[in-house]
Design an enzyme around this catalytic site. Structure first.
Site, PDB file in Angstrom:
ATOM      1  N   LYS A   1      -7.872  87.137  63.253  1.00  0.00           N
ATOM      2  CA  LYS A   1      -7.238  88.400  62.854  1.00  0.00           C
ATOM      3  C   LYS A   1      -6.322  88.261  61.637  1.00  0.00           C
ATOM      4  CE  LYS A   1      -7.740  90.159  67.567  1.00  0.00           C
ATOM      5  NZ  LYS A   1      -8.635  91.333  67.499  1.00  0.00           N
TER       6      LYS A   1
ATOM      7  N   ASP B   1      -4.956  80.985  73.579  1.00  0.00           N
ATOM      8  CA  ASP B   1      -5.741  81.880  72.727  1.00  0.00           C
ATOM      9  C   ASP B   1      -4.767  82.838  72.049  1.00  0.00           C
ATOM     10  OD1 ASP B   1      -8.534  84.223  73.219  1.00  0.00           O
ATOM     11  OD2 ASP B   1      -7.237  83.762  71.509  1.00  0.00           O
TER      12      ASP B   1
ATOM     13  N   TYR C   1      -9.304  88.397  77.581  1.00  0.00           N
ATOM     14  CA  TYR C   1     -10.516  88.472  76.761  1.00  0.00           C
ATOM     15  C   TYR C   1     -10.414  87.422  75.661  1.00  0.00           C
ATOM     16  CZ  TYR C   1     -14.096  90.355  73.609  1.00  0.00           C
ATOM     17  OH  TYR C   1     -15.194  90.512  72.787  1.00  0.00           O
TER      18      TYR C   1
HETATM   19  P1  KE4 Z   1     -13.360  88.399  67.591  1.00  0.00           P
HETATM   20  O1  KE4 Z   1     -14.603  87.620  67.945  1.00  0.00           O
HETATM   21  O2  KE4 Z   1     -13.467  89.880  67.950  1.00  0.00           O
HETATM   22  O3  KE4 Z   1     -12.877  88.153  66.151  1.00  0.00           O
HETATM   23  O4  KE4 Z   1     -12.147  87.790  68.503  1.00  0.00           O
HETATM   24  C1  KE4 Z   1     -12.325  87.720  69.897  1.00  0.00           C
HETATM   25  C2  KE4 Z   1     -10.965  87.654  70.562  1.00  0.00           C
HETATM   26  C3  KE4 Z   1     -10.526  86.438  71.057  1.00  0.00           C
HETATM   27  N1  KE4 Z   1      -9.319  86.317  71.654  1.00  0.00           N
HETATM   28  C4  KE4 Z   1      -8.493  87.393  71.772  1.00  0.00           C
HETATM   29  C5  KE4 Z   1      -7.166  87.221  72.441  1.00  0.00           C
HETATM   30  C6  KE4 Z   1      -8.885  88.665  71.266  1.00  0.00           C
HETATM   31  O5  KE4 Z   1      -8.051  89.721  71.399  1.00  0.00           O
HETATM   32  C7  KE4 Z   1     -10.140  88.796  70.646  1.00  0.00           C
HETATM   33  C8  KE4 Z   1     -10.640  90.116  70.101  1.00  0.00           C
HETATM   34  N2  KE4 Z   1      -9.808  91.254  70.340  1.00  0.00           N
HETATM   35  C9  KE4 Z   1     -10.516  92.513  70.444  1.00  0.00           C
HETATM   36  C10 KE4 Z   1      -9.460  93.603  70.697  1.00  0.00           C
HETATM   37  N3  KE4 Z   1      -9.119  93.678  72.077  1.00  0.00           N
HETATM   38  C11 KE4 Z   1     -11.352  92.794  69.245  1.00  0.00           C
HETATM   39  C12 KE4 Z   1     -11.809  94.232  69.097  1.00  0.00           C
HETATM   40  C13 KE4 Z   1     -13.300  94.365  69.308  1.00  0.00           C
HETATM   41  O6  KE4 Z   1     -13.859  93.730  70.253  1.00  0.00           O
HETATM   42  O7  KE4 Z   1     -13.900  95.142  68.531  1.00  0.00           O
END
Ligand code: KE4
Length: 440
Positions: free
Chosen positions: A280, A237, A142
């Site tokens: 994060k 990533d 993801y």
């Molecule tokens: P954000 O757009 O949510 O800040 O980041 C996206 C993203 C990109 N790359 C990786 C490896 C990530 O884990 C994420 C976001 N992680 C999720 C948790 N699995 C965010 C939680 C959510 O979607 O509310």
């Protein structure tokens, strides 16, 4: 009705699913989400004054625990001078200097407001730099919810059974080649089938969105070799793993495994990505993302080059101040060995409880990241993760929650530890998880 129930009933009227992000909805584990009114250290306090030991850590940022005094003070100090200026500010420069010092492969960096923006922009930059359209990603990984990457995606997309989201034109999806993770032959074949067309490979070097899955030995090095051979960029990533598994992210782990400690960049070139996406932790809990890497690639970005990318609040002073405090704390404390000890303690307690119960359980763990799969087979990609018993995970999740321990409400998410879990919190969590497995 509890306060959380009342809040959820109101939320459901106005917010789709009652949540602002699908993974929070408890849809895959059943029941209704609770609302949190405050957090400190390893503890969440719900709207009904229940205290929970938290293993979500706001999905990664809270590596120092919630509401750390140093981060709180940094935000308060920045707030004295305003919230956003729309001009360059000193905090942005200090953040760029910290990121490039911590992560040797990052020579230049651009801040964004989320991980999604960071990966979306990195993909666009790779396409602009290589003048190629296709990208390779891996099933279950993801990278946020931009169109090119929401294909066979993990996290909430996998949790809610829509790894290929509706609303993405076929014309976009066909530019994304999706391969199984941890499969070198599949990557080689994809490059040979798309000669001269692949702009980049984007990978979660350690996967955190199919549950926690680690790379086979040599896999990441193979991605580096094959992308270099074919003139494609390699994008790590590290939105989740950056500064969480090592001060230099997974690329720091790889360098240490290769015997290089504090080595100059060139020495561990064999695993360095061309671009890295971050998020994060570098926001200390405030909205943030970043992407960076080779200067010759980054200089293709506007205003220097033809690849456009922008953001009203990119590098805003509050998020920068919070992130700088979080990174400086990591520099001072270097907590990674301590976090790994906590992770091993939890892993060992889970495996012992499952063995006593006669339940098949896999608990991949590295440092402050781990997850639990109820399956007899090692989990090394999306398919083997999906073979786990998600229904049993849901029972385990609720058994833990009933005893005051909050895990991610999905079998397809990594758990997170913080330095605040040391001592009473981790000991109590081991007890609770042992009892929970015994009750299955
Ligand atoms: P954000 O757009 O949510 O800040 O980041 C996206 C993203 C990109 N790359 C990786 C490896 C990530 O884990 C994420 C976001 N992680 C999720 C948790 N699995 C965010 C939680 C959510 O979607 O509310």
């Amino acid at each position: 009705m509890t306060n959380s129930d009342q809040l959820f009933a109101r939320a459901l009227q106005l917010i789709p699913g009652g949540v602002n992000s699908p993974v929070r909805a408890f849809r895959s584990v059943g029941g209704a989400p609770f609302f949190v009114k405050s957090a400190r250290g390893a503890t969440l306090t719900t709207a009904d004054d229940r205290e929970l030991i938290d293993f979500v850590c706001t999905w990664g940022p809270a590596i120092h625990g919630h509401n750390h005094p140093r981060i709180k003070a940094a935000i308060a100090a920045a707030l004295e001078h305003g919230t956003s200026f729309g001009t360059p500010n000193p905090y942005e420069v200090e953040m760029a200097e910290l990121i490039t010092r911590f992560v040797p492969s990052i020579q230049k960096v651009r801040m964004t407001n989320s991980g999604t923006e960071a990966t979306m922009s990195a993909i666009r930059l790779a396409r602009g730099f290589t003048r190629r359209d296709k990208i390779i990603k891996f099933s279950g990984c993801y990278h946020g919810h931009s169109d090119s990457l929401l294909i066979k995606a993990g996290s909430g997309a996998l949790t809610h059974g829509h790894p290929d989201s509706a609303g993405i034109p076929a014309a976009f999806a066909q530019e994304t080649v999706v391969l199984p993770y941890n499969n070198c032959a599949a990557v080689d074949a994809a490059f040979l089938a798309n000669i001269g067309q692949i702009a980049c490979v984007i990978v979660e070097p350690y996967c955190g969105n199919i549950g926690f899955i680690m790379p086979d030995a040599g896999y990441l090095q193979h991605l580096r070799t094959v992308t270099a051979q074919h003139g494609a960029l390699l994008i790590f990533d590290e939105v989740m793993t950056g500064f969480r598994l090592h001060k230099a992210g997974v690329q720091g782990l790889l360098a240490e495994e290769a015997g290089y400690h504090h080595a100059p960049v060139l020495k561990f070139q064999s695993t360095l990505p061309d671009l890295t996406c971050l998020g994060k932790i570098i926001g200390g809990g405030l909205p943030v993302g970043a992407f960076g890497g080779r200067a010759d690639i980054m200089d293709c970005l506007a205003p220097l080059g033809p690849v456009y990318q922008a953001g009203t609040l990119s590098g805003n002073p509050l998020a920068m101040a919070a992130g700088i405090a979080a990174l400086k704390l990591l520099d001072e404390e270097d907590p990674y060995a301590r976090l790994d000890t906590l992770g091993r303690k939890l892993r060992n307690a889970l495996l012992a409880a499952a063995k006593a119960k006669g339940l098949p359980l896999q608990v991949p763990q590295r440092g402050a990241m781990l997850s639990a799969f109820f399956t007899p087979n090692p989990v090394r990609d999306c398919d083997t993760a999906l073979a786990g018993d998600a229904k049993l995970f849901a029972k385990f999740f609720h058994a833990c929650l009933a005893k005051g321990v909050y895990l991610p409400p999905s079998a397809y998410e990594s758990w997170f530890l913080s330095t605040a879990h040391e001592g009473a919190a981790i000991d109590r969590a081991c007890e609770v998880m042992t009892e929970a497995i015994g009750s299955l």
